[in-house]
Write a protein that holds these residues in place. Structure first.
Motif, PDB file in Angstrom:
ATOM      1  N   LYS A  45     -42.866 -32.246 -37.924  1.00  0.00           N
ATOM      2  CA  LYS A  45     -43.643 -31.349 -38.779  1.00  0.00           C
ATOM      3  C   LYS A  45     -44.229 -32.081 -39.975  1.00  0.00           C
ATOM      4  N   ILE A  48     -44.440 -31.410 -46.945  1.00  0.00           N
ATOM      5  CA  ILE A  48     -45.201 -30.727 -47.998  1.00  0.00           C
ATOM      6  C   ILE A  48     -44.750 -31.230 -49.361  1.00  0.00           C
ATOM      7  N   LEU A  71     -42.890 -24.465 -53.619  1.00  0.00           N
ATOM      8  CA  LEU A  71     -42.595 -25.001 -52.295  1.00  0.00           C
ATOM      9  C   LEU A  71     -41.895 -23.953 -51.437  1.00  0.00           C
ATOM     10  N   SER A  75     -44.253 -23.055 -48.203  1.00  0.00           N
ATOM     11  CA  SER A  75     -43.860 -23.722 -46.946  1.00  0.00           C
ATOM     12  C   SER A  75     -43.803 -22.771 -45.755  1.00  0.00           C
ATOM     13  N   LEU A  80     -46.361 -25.868 -39.853  1.00  0.00           N
ATOM     14  CA  LEU A  80     -46.042 -27.270 -40.107  1.00  0.00           C
ATOM     15  C   LEU A  80     -46.096 -28.136 -38.860  1.00  0.00           C
TER      16      LEU A  80
END
Length: 224
Positions: A45, A48, A71, A75, A80
């Motif tokens: 993935k 971030i 985050l 996220s 992802l």
């Protein structure tokens, strides 16, 4: 409270947006997917990274805490697995704020700016996240400004009306929180049938919807 939003401000970023609510204004940019450092590489993935920069001075503990909250909010929104072993960097620049020490006031503005920047960058998303702050008095009723003994709630909603992010401060009970959720849901609604103007002003959801529609309209001009 006046709310404005716009996309595609920074030509060198993959995506960018500005969001302003009252005296608080934020510019967000998105870069990536791009090469990631070996220590951060994830085999299945995207990695971030969220960076928050204050309006004045160098970022400290307050900005790091804000990065952690952002985050956590952003996220789950991003797909992802589309770009594994890459980096997606989200930069938040606080331009102005009524109170630079008040993370609760900054948080929803940062979330909305980042969401719009992700949309502008063409990042694969599961939904659109819209956030707002709801203020309650000591009795759990919705009020327009912070009052002594009350509580504040940052609430984030996705398009289907589900509340997926909560950050609260102050004393409140279950009924009061229910009032906050109902108010937040109406403020964040993206569908025109669910959104309602408040005192003649557009809600957060309406502003974000119109900003995205304007962006799509500009991008589709080549068809004319």
């Amino acid at each position: 409270m006046a709310i404005t939003a716009s996309l595609s401000l920074l030509p060198r970023a993959d995506g960018s947006a500005t969001f302003k609510s009252g005296l608080t204004a934020v510019v967000a940019s998105v870069s990536g997917p791009m090469e990631v450092k070996a220590r951060d590489e994830l085999p299945d993935k995207t990695f971030i990274e969220v960076i928050v920069r204050p309006a004045v001075g160098v970022g400290g503990t307050r900005e790091r805490a804000l990065e952690s909250r952002l985050l956590a909010a952003l996220s789950p929104l991003i797909i992802l697995t589309h770009h594994p072993r890459t980096l997606l960097q989200i930069n938040i620049q606080i331009v102005e704020a009524a109170d630079h020490t008040d993370a609760i006031a900054l948080l929803p503005v940062c979330i909305n700016a980042a969401t719009l920047a992700l949309i502008d960058a063409g990042t694969p998303l599961k939904s659109v996240l819209v956030a707002t702050t709801v203020l309650l008095d000591a009795e759990g009723q919705v009020v327009g400004e912070k009052v002594k003994g009350g509580s504040r709630h940052v609430l984030g909603f996705v398009r289907d009306g589900k509340c997926v992010f909560v950050e609260s401060m102050g004393a409140f009970d279950e009924k009061a929180f229910g009032n906050a959720v109902q108010k937040g849901m109406s403020e964040c609604a993206l569908d025109a049938g669910d959104a309602m103007e408040v005192d003649g002003a557009e809600t957060v959801g309406m502003v974000i919807r119109h900003a995205v529609e304007k962006k799509v309209g500009l991008d589709m001009r080549w068809r004319e």
